[in-house]
Design a protein around this motif. Structure first.
Motif, PDB file in Angstrom:
ATOM      1  N   ILE A  32       0.855  -1.185   0.000  1.00 44.21           N
ATOM      2  CA  ILE A  32       0.000   0.000   0.000  1.00 44.21           C
ATOM      3  C   ILE A  32       0.890   1.233   0.000  1.00 44.21           C
ATOM      4  N   TYR A  33       0.594   2.196  -0.879  1.00 37.40           N
ATOM      5  CA  TYR A  33       1.291   3.486  -0.869  1.00 37.40           C
ATOM      6  C   TYR A  33       0.430   4.522  -0.143  1.00 37.40           C
ATOM      7  N   ASN A  34       1.077   5.409   0.556  1.00 41.55           N
ATOM      8  CA  ASN A  34       0.373   6.530   1.220  1.00 41.55           C
ATOM      9  C   ASN A  34      -0.798   6.077   2.092  1.00 41.55           C
ATOM     10  N   LEU A  38      -3.781   0.628  -2.682  1.00 42.01           N
ATOM     11  CA  LEU A  38      -3.358  -0.774  -2.737  1.00 42.01           C
ATOM     12  C   LEU A  38      -2.806  -1.056  -4.137  1.00 42.01           C
ATOM     13  N   VAL A  39      -1.504  -1.337  -4.197  1.00 41.99           N
ATOM     14  CA  VAL A  39      -0.858  -1.493  -5.501  1.00 41.99           C
ATOM     15  C   VAL A  39      -0.509  -2.956  -5.797  1.00 41.99           C
ATOM     16  N   LEU A  40       0.051  -3.659  -4.831  1.00 39.95           N
ATOM     17  CA  LEU A  40       0.275  -5.098  -5.031  1.00 39.95           C
ATOM     18  C   LEU A  40      -0.818  -5.834  -4.286  1.00 39.95           C
ATOM     19  N   GLY A  58       3.340  -4.304 -18.348  1.00 42.41           N
ATOM     20  CA  GLY A  58       3.342  -2.944 -18.867  1.00 42.41           C
ATOM     21  C   GLY A  58       3.504  -1.891 -17.784  1.00 42.41           C
ATOM     22  N   ASN A  59       3.320  -0.640 -18.178  1.00 35.64           N
ATOM     23  CA  ASN A  59       3.420   0.488 -17.250  1.00 35.64           C
ATOM     24  C   ASN A  59       2.466   0.320 -16.081  1.00 35.64           C
ATOM     25  N   GLY A  60       2.982   0.516 -14.888  1.00 32.72           N
ATOM     26  CA  GLY A  60       2.129   0.513 -13.710  1.00 32.72           C
ATOM     27  C   GLY A  60       1.659  -0.861 -13.262  1.00 32.72           C
ATOM     28  N   ALA A  61       2.244  -1.932 -13.825  1.00 33.72           N
ATOM     29  CA  ALA A  61       1.813  -3.284 -13.458  1.00 33.72           C
ATOM     30  C   ALA A  61       2.195  -3.633 -12.015  1.00 33.72           C
ATOM     31  N   GLY A  62       3.275  -3.004 -11.527  1.00 26.83           N
ATOM     32  CA  GLY A  62       3.717  -3.291 -10.164  1.00 26.83           C
ATOM     33  C   GLY A  62       5.094  -3.928 -10.083  1.00 26.83           C
ATOM     34  N   LYS A  63       5.835  -3.887 -11.174  1.00 29.59           N
ATOM     35  CA  LYS A  63       7.151  -4.534 -11.220  1.00 29.59           C
ATOM     36  C   LYS A  63       8.135  -3.849 -10.265  1.00 29.59           C
ATOM     37  N   THR A  64       8.246  -2.526 -10.402  1.00 24.94           N
ATOM     38  CA  THR A  64       9.185  -1.785  -9.544  1.00 24.94           C
ATOM     39  C   THR A  64       8.776  -1.911  -8.081  1.00 24.94           C
ATOM     40  N   THR A  65       7.487  -1.835  -7.831  1.00 25.34           N
ATOM     41  CA  THR A  65       7.005  -1.954  -6.446  1.00 25.34           C
ATOM     42  C   THR A  65       7.400  -3.309  -5.862  1.00 25.34           C
ATOM     43  N   THR A  66       7.320  -4.351  -6.672  1.00 30.48           N
ATOM     44  CA  THR A  66       7.708  -5.685  -6.194  1.00 30.48           C
ATOM     45  C   THR A  66       9.200  -5.702  -5.833  1.00 30.48           C
ATOM     46  N   GLY A  76      10.923   5.169   1.511  1.00 29.80           N
ATOM     47  CA  GLY A  76      11.161   6.473   0.897  1.00 29.80           C
ATOM     48  C   GLY A  76      10.039   6.896  -0.031  1.00 29.80           C
ATOM     49  N   GLU A  77       9.245   5.918  -0.466  1.00 24.34           N
ATOM     50  CA  GLU A  77       8.135   6.191  -1.382  1.00 24.34           C
ATOM     51  C   GLU A  77       6.801   6.200  -0.642  1.00 24.34           C
ATOM     52  N   ARG A  78       6.856   6.192   0.670  1.00 24.61           N
ATOM     53  CA  ARG A  78       5.659   6.108   1.511  1.00 24.61           C
ATOM     54  C   ARG A  78       4.833   4.850   1.213  1.00 24.61           C
ATOM     55  N   MET A 110      18.565   0.368  -9.498  1.00 26.38           N
ATOM     56  CA  MET A 110      17.279   1.044  -9.672  1.00 26.38           C
ATOM     57  C   MET A 110      16.973   1.388 -11.119  1.00 26.38           C
ATOM     58  N   GLU A 111      15.686   1.551 -11.347  1.00 26.78           N
ATOM     59  CA  GLU A 111      15.183   2.037 -12.629  1.00 26.78           C
ATOM     60  C   GLU A 111      15.810   3.420 -12.890  1.00 26.78           C
ATOM     61  N   GLY A 112      16.227   3.682 -14.111  1.00 30.01           N
ATOM     62  CA  GLY A 112      16.770   5.017 -14.405  1.00 30.01           C
ATOM     63  C   GLY A 112      18.236   5.166 -14.038  1.00 30.01           C
ATOM     64  N   ASP A 187      16.147  -3.324 -12.311  1.00 31.65           N
ATOM     65  CA  ASP A 187      14.886  -2.720 -12.734  1.00 31.65           C
ATOM     66  C   ASP A 187      15.019  -2.072 -14.111  1.00 31.65           C
ATOM     67  N   GLU A 188      14.355  -2.636 -15.090  1.00 32.47           N
ATOM     68  CA  GLU A 188      14.316  -2.119 -16.470  1.00 32.47           C
ATOM     69  C   GLU A 188      15.701  -1.818 -17.039  1.00 32.47           C
ATOM     70  N   PRO A 189      16.569  -2.819 -17.115  1.00 27.52           N
ATOM     71  CA  PRO A 189      17.901  -2.549 -17.666  1.00 27.52           C
ATOM     72  C   PRO A 189      17.874  -2.033 -19.098  1.00 27.52           C
ATOM     73  N   GLU A 220      11.155  -6.017 -16.433  1.00 27.75           N
ATOM     74  CA  GLU A 220      11.327  -5.541 -17.814  1.00 27.75           C
ATOM     75  C   GLU A 220       9.993  -5.334 -18.518  1.00 27.75           C
ATOM     76  N   GLN A 221       9.923  -4.252 -19.285  1.00 31.69           N
ATOM     77  CA  GLN A 221       8.811  -4.098 -20.228  1.00 31.69           C
ATOM     78  C   GLN A 221       9.182  -4.730 -21.559  1.00 31.69           C
ATOM     79  N   ASN A 222      10.476  -4.884 -21.794  1.00 30.50           N
ATOM     80  CA  ASN A 222      10.956  -5.476 -23.040  1.00 30.50           C
ATOM     81  C   ASN A 222      10.865  -7.005 -22.926  1.00 30.50           C
TER      82      ASN A 222
HETATM   83  N1  LIG Z   1       5.301   6.337  -4.575  1.00 33.76           N
HETATM   84  C1  LIG Z   1       4.109   6.007  -5.050  1.00 33.76           C
HETATM   85  N2  LIG Z   1       2.979   6.506  -4.500  1.00 33.76           N
HETATM   86  C2  LIG Z   1       1.765   6.157  -4.967  1.00 33.76           C
HETATM   87  N3  LIG Z   1       1.562   5.288  -5.977  1.00 33.76           N
HETATM   88  C3  LIG Z   1       2.652   4.768  -6.577  1.00 33.76           C
HETATM   89  C4  LIG Z   1       3.986   5.090  -6.138  1.00 33.76           C
HETATM   90  N4  LIG Z   1       4.866   4.415  -6.903  1.00 33.76           N
HETATM   91  C5  LIG Z   1       4.128   3.696  -7.768  1.00 33.76           C
HETATM   92  N5  LIG Z   1       2.806   3.909  -7.577  1.00 33.76           N
HETATM   93  C6  LIG Z   1       1.711   3.286  -8.328  1.00 33.76           C
HETATM   94  O1  LIG Z   1       1.827   1.892  -8.190  1.00 33.76           O
HETATM   95  C7  LIG Z   1       1.481   1.244  -9.420  1.00 33.76           C
HETATM   96  C8  LIG Z   1       2.614   0.312  -9.804  1.00 33.76           C
HETATM   97  O2  LIG Z   1       3.752   1.101 -10.102  1.00 33.76           O
HETATM   98  P1  LIG Z   1       5.170   0.467 -10.425  1.00 33.76           P
HETATM   99  O3  LIG Z   1       6.113   1.591 -10.551  1.00 33.76           O
HETATM  100  O4  LIG Z   1       5.449  -0.609  -9.456  1.00 33.76           O
HETATM  101  O5  LIG Z   1       4.876  -0.191 -11.855  1.00 33.76           O
HETATM  102  P2  LIG Z   1       5.885  -0.758 -12.930  1.00 33.76           P
HETATM  103  O6  LIG Z   1       5.346  -2.093 -13.347  1.00 33.76           O
HETATM  104  O7  LIG Z   1       7.265  -0.702 -12.433  1.00 33.76           O
HETATM  105  O8  LIG Z   1       5.686   0.262 -14.144  1.00 33.76           O
HETATM  106  P3  LIG Z   1       6.767   0.843 -15.187  1.00 33.76           P
HETATM  107  O9  LIG Z   1       6.972  -0.235 -16.219  1.00 33.76           O
HETATM  108  O10 LIG Z   1       6.086   2.042 -15.766  1.00 33.76           O
HETATM  109  O11 LIG Z   1       8.028   1.168 -14.463  1.00 33.76           O
HETATM  110  C9  LIG Z   1       1.180   2.341 -10.416  1.00 33.76           C
HETATM  111  O12 LIG Z   1      -0.206   2.493 -10.505  1.00 33.76           O
HETATM  112  C10 LIG Z   1       1.823   3.555  -9.816  1.00 33.76           C
HETATM  113  O13 LIG Z   1       1.127   4.717 -10.171  1.00 33.76           O
END
Ligand SMILES: Nc1ncnc2c1ncn2[C@@H]1O[C@H](COP(=O)(O)OP(=O)(O)OP(=O)(O)O)[C@@H](O)[C@H]1O
Ligand SMILES: [Mg+2]
Length: 285
Positions: A32-34, A38-40, A58-66, A76-78, A110-112, A187-189, A220-222
Motif C-alpha cells: 500500500i502506498y500513502n 493498494l498497488v500489489l 506494462g506500465n504501472g503493473a507493479g514490477k518496480t514496487t515488487t 522512501g516512497e511512503r 534502480m530504474e533510471g 529494474d528495467e535494464p 522488464e517491459q521489453n
Molecule cells: N510512490 C508512489 N505513491 C503512490 N503510488 C505509486 C507510487 N509508486 C508507484 N505507484 C503506483 O503503483 C502502481 C505500480 O507502479 P510500479 O512503478 O510498481 O509499476 P511498474 O510495473 O514498475 O511500471 P513501469 O513499467 O512504468 O516502471 C502504479 O499504478 C503507480 O502509479
C-alpha cells in the motif's frame, strides 16, 4: 506454465525448478502506498539460486514496487508491505534495512540507473564497495568488473554525466557488483537504450549469471529481450501475477505473443482479454 485462476488474489507460482534451492520466496505480498493506495494485491514468486527470473508487464503493473518491496526501498516512497512474507534462504527479510540486505548479498539496481553524475565511472564503481573493507579485494573486484565491462575501463576517468546511457547502465550494474552480491535485482535494464546496447547489457548479465553464479531478478517491459535471456518469467498486470512459466514456454505462448510480443493484431486493453486466458477462466470458473 500456470495461469492464475481469477479472481484469486495470489498466484500459486509453480517453482521454476524443484531441483534447485529457492533463494528468494515472495509469498502473497500486498503493498500500500500513502496508507490508502493498494498497488500489489497478493504477489507470489520464487527465484531459484543461480537463475535469471524476469518480472514482465506494462506500465504501472507493479514490477518496480515488487522489487522495492524485496529490497526494502518502499519507505522512501511512503509505501509498505501490509500482508504476506518475503524470505531469503528461508529467513524473513521484510525488516532488514537495504544496507543489511546488501550485506546478505542482495542489491538492487534502480530504474533510471542513478549513477552519480559528477563522479567518474571509477569513483561510481568504488562507491559500490562501501560494505567491504579489504583494499586488495576491492581492487580485484574492480578489475573483474572491468573485464566484464571493457567499455567502463576505457571510460574510467570520465564523469558519468558525460557517458552514454548504455555506459551508465553498465556503470550501475558494475557498481552493484562491487558489493560482491549473490543476487541482483535489476529494474528495467533496457530502458532508453538502443537495441544493440540492450543486447550487450543482457549478454553481460547472462555471462555474470553463468560464470559468477549471480542470481538475477529483473523487471522488464521489453518482454522479447527478457524472455530470450531469462530462465523463468512472471507476467504482472494491475498488481497481480497473471501468468508464469519457463521463459521458453512463455515466449511461444500464443497469448503472450499476441499481447506482449506484438504478434497478431490485438488491440487488447488487458492481458486477461486474450483468447485462451478467457477460455481458461471459463474452465476454472
Ligand atoms: N510512490 C508512489 N505513491 C503512490 N503510488 C505509486 C507510487 N509508486 C508507484 N505507484 C503506483 O503503483 C502502481 C505500480 O507502479 P510500479 O512503478 O510498481 O509499476 P511498474 O510495473 O514498475 O511500471 P513501469 O513499467 O512504468 O516502471 C502504479 O499504478 C503507480 O502509479
Ligand atoms: Mg517500473
Amino acid at each position: 506454465m500456470s495461469i492464475s485462476s481469477p479472481p484469486a488474489v495470489t498466484t500459486a507460482a509453480s517453482p521454476p525448478s524443484a531441483a534447485v534451492p529457492v533463494l528468494l520466496n515472495v509469498n502473497g505480498i500486498e503493498v500500500i502506498y500513502n496508507h490508502v493506495i493498494l498497488v500489489l494485491k497478493g504477489v507470489s514468486l520464487q527465484v531459484p539460486e543461480g537463475r535469471i527470473v524476469a518480472i514482465l508487464g506494462g506500465n504501472g503493473a507493479g514490477k518496480t514496487t515488487t522489487l522495492r518491496a524485496i529490497s526494502n526501498l518502499l519507505k522512501g516512497e511512503r509505501g509498505e508491505v501490509t500482508k504476506g512474507s518475503i524470505e531469503l534462504q528461508g529467513e524473513r527479510i521484510e525488516n532488514l534495512s537495504p544496507a543489511d540486505l546488501v550485506k546478505r548479498g542482495v542489491i538492487q539496481v534502480m530504474e533510471g540507473r542513478h549513477c552519480f553524475a559528477h563522479l567518474t565511472i571509477e569513483e561510481n564503481l568504488l562507491t559500490g564497495a562501501y560494505t567491504r573493507k579489504s583494499k586488495g579485494e576491492i581492487a580485484a573486484n574492480l578489475e573483474k568488473v572491468y573485464n566484464y565491462f571493457p567499455r567502463l575501463k576505457t571510460r574510467r576517468t570520465s564523469q558519468a554525466a558525460y557517458t552514454s546511457g548504455g555506459e551508465q547502465q553498465m556503470c550501475a550494474i558494475g557498481r552493484a557488483l562491487m558489493a560482491n552480491p549473490s543476487m541482483v535485482l535489476l529494474d528495467e535494464p533496457s530502458m532508453g537504450l538502443a537495441p544493440q546496447i540492450v543486447e550487450e547489457v543482457f549478454n553481460i548479465v547472462k555471462d555474470l549469471n553463468t560464470r559468477e553464479k549471480v542470481t538475477f531478478l529483473l523487471a522488464e517491459q521489453n518482454t522479447n529481450m527478457a524472455l530470450k535471456y531469462a530462465d523463468y518469467g512472471y507476467i504482472m498486470e494491475s498488481g497481480r501475477v497473471v501468468m508464469d512459466g519457463a521463459a521458453r514456454e512463455l515466449a511461444s505462448n500464443e497469448d503472450v505473443k499476441e499481447f506482449y510480443l506484438g504478434v497478431g493484431g490485438g488491440e487488447r486493453k488487458s492481458f486477461k482479454d486474450v483468447k485462451s486466458y478467457k477460455r481458461r477462466k471459463r474452465w476454472l470458473a
